[in-house]
Design an enzyme around this catalytic site. Structure first.
Site, PDB file in Angstrom:
ATOM      1  N   PRO A  79       0.821  -1.209   0.000  1.00 48.04           N
ATOM      2  CA  PRO A  79       0.000   0.000   0.000  1.00 48.04           C
ATOM      3  C   PRO A  79       0.853   1.257   0.000  1.00 48.04           C
ATOM      4  CG  PRO A  79      -0.014  -1.042   2.172  1.00 48.04           C
ATOM      5  CD  PRO A  79       0.689  -1.977   1.262  1.00 48.04           C
ATOM      6  N   THR A  80       0.533   2.182  -0.875  1.00 46.26           N
ATOM      7  CA  THR A  80       1.182   3.495  -0.900  1.00 46.26           C
ATOM      8  C   THR A  80       0.104   4.566  -0.990  1.00 46.26           C
ATOM      9  OG1 THR A  80       1.413   3.526  -3.312  1.00 46.26           O
ATOM     10  CG2 THR A  80       3.232   2.569  -2.058  1.00 46.26           C
ATOM     11  N   HIS A 277       9.576   0.926   6.312  1.00 48.10           N
ATOM     12  CA  HIS A 277       8.726   1.898   5.623  1.00 48.10           C
ATOM     13  C   HIS A 277       9.410   2.455   4.376  1.00 48.10           C
ATOM     14  CE1 HIS A 277       4.787   3.881   6.773  1.00 48.10           C
ATOM     15  NE2 HIS A 277       5.065   4.467   5.636  1.00 48.10           N
TER      16      HIS A 277
END
Length: 390
Positions: A79-80, A277
């Site tokens: 997910p971005t 991250h």
């Protein structure tokens, strides 16, 4: 120019040529000096292969499962946030992932509603941030469940480090007339990016529709981001609460320490993603792949262990799986493909990874990714980092 490209590096070059400076800057940015984002990629170059000269080899099978989802290869879409590189954004990515038989991770800060994304790819996991009160989180989880999300990705690793030595990308609060005039010099010299939006009859969407709660509409990206920043950090009881409330598989993203991995198992997660991250958290954190082997060894029989950070080639995927990852998650690589050629560009990136995985399996004389192990690699002394083991 041939729309097809041969490497992820070429996708990145095309993305840089196509995108306005601030948009491209948001894709490549890492926190502070960028030490961690550099190490994420450098670490893979330190790992070598130990190939066989001969041996029986037939068709290679790359398939695996992650949180109950059958994947055609050990790769998931990470997910971005708001994907302003293309007007179709997360929907195009979801379609590409579905076409190539892999699962989709959808950010809470995505620009497209979860319902549209799941319609494009039913194998979608919804990323949840610890944001707002528990009532708001329950509402977001209920919406994801109703839409058909097959799992949650709980992301907690964020230190809100804004400073970047090369300058942080400028992201506007909203695209009103004044803002568009301000950014006009960047966009007029990138006419292909601008034409893509004009043909779609839209402008980049800077709202976060999946963060909407109650009767309110979709908040702006920075309003949602501010709520996240202002929410007190969760503890391990809160992680357990998420697992209990979701009643399905939860992946905890951002685990780098052994003690955290053990606490995650106790809290009831189904999977962890070894991750820093993508270099956008606390700079100076080691490459995720350096922390992977010990975490896979300690908890890999109790939960599924994934990795994200620094994947640029199919051989990187194979190295991660050989060190104990069930699969990897990719971020920047598919965003560059999306910028370069929309849905087809994302499919192009996935095909590059698949081809690289197949070549590595052939050289190692393996018929399935499940056969990979540490003996297939040359791991130099001092490569690993064992964090939080004491």
């Amino acid at each position: 120019m041939n729309p097809w490209f041969e490497t992820v590096a070429e996708a990145q070059r095309r993305a840089e040529k196509r995108l306005p400076k601030s948009v491209y800057g948001a894709l490549i940015a890492g926190s502070e000096r960028g030490q961690t984002i550099e190490d994420n990629q450098r670490a893979f170059t330190e790992l070598g292969f130990a190939p066989h000269a001969a041996g029986p080899i037939g068709a290679r099978d790359q398939s695996t499962t992650v949180v109950g989802q059958r994947l055609s290869m050990p790769v998931l879409i990470s997910p971005t946030g708001v994907q302003a590189v293309h007007p179709d954004g997360e929907v195009a990515v979801a379609r590409a992932a579905a076409a190539r038989g892999i699962a989709m991770g959808l950010s809470s800060f995505a620009s497209k509603p979860i319902e549209q994304v799941i319609a494009a790819n039913p194998a979608t996991l919804f990323q949840l941030y610890w944001c707002g009160g528990k009532d708001e989180m329950l509402e977001r989880m209920a919406r994801a469940k109703s839409a058909g999300a097959v799992g949650l990705i709980l992301t907690l690793d964020w230190s809100f480090s804004h400073g970047r030595d090369w300058g942080s990308p400028v992201i506007p609060e909203k695209l009103d007339l004044r803002t568009m005039l301000k950014f006009a010099p960047q966009t007029v010299i990138k006419p292909r990016w601008l034409r893509t939006y004009l043909r779609a009859g839209t402008i980049p969407d800077l709202t976060a529709p999946n963060m909407a709660v109650g009767s309110g509409g979709a908040p702006g990206f920075f309003a949602a981001y501010g709520e996240w920043m202002g929410t007190p950090a969760p503890d391990w009881d809160d992680v357990r609460w998420i697992c209990d409330q979701w009643d399905g598989p939860v992946m905890l993203k951002g685990v780098m320490r052994v003690d955290d991995a053990l606490r995650a198992v106790d809290a009831g997660v189904a999977a962890i993603s070894v991750s820093n991250h993508g270099g956008n958290n606390l700079d100076g954190t080691p490459a995720a792949v350096r922390a992977l082997p010990v975490l896979a060894e300690r908890v890999g029989t109790q939960v599924e262990v994934l990795l994200d950070g620094g994947i640029r080639r199919g051989s990187d995927v194979v190295k991660a799986v050989a060190l104990g990852a069930r699969a990897v998650m990719i971020g920047r690589a598919y965003l560059w493909g999306l910028a370069a050629n929309g849905q087809a560009g994302v499919e192009n990136v996935l095909d590059i990874l698949r081809g690289g995985i197949d070549s590595a399996l052939l050289g190692l004389r393996k018929t399935t990714v499940a056969e990979l192990d540490r003996g297939d690699l040359v791991v130099p002394d001092g490569f690993e980092r064992v964090l939080g083991a004491g």
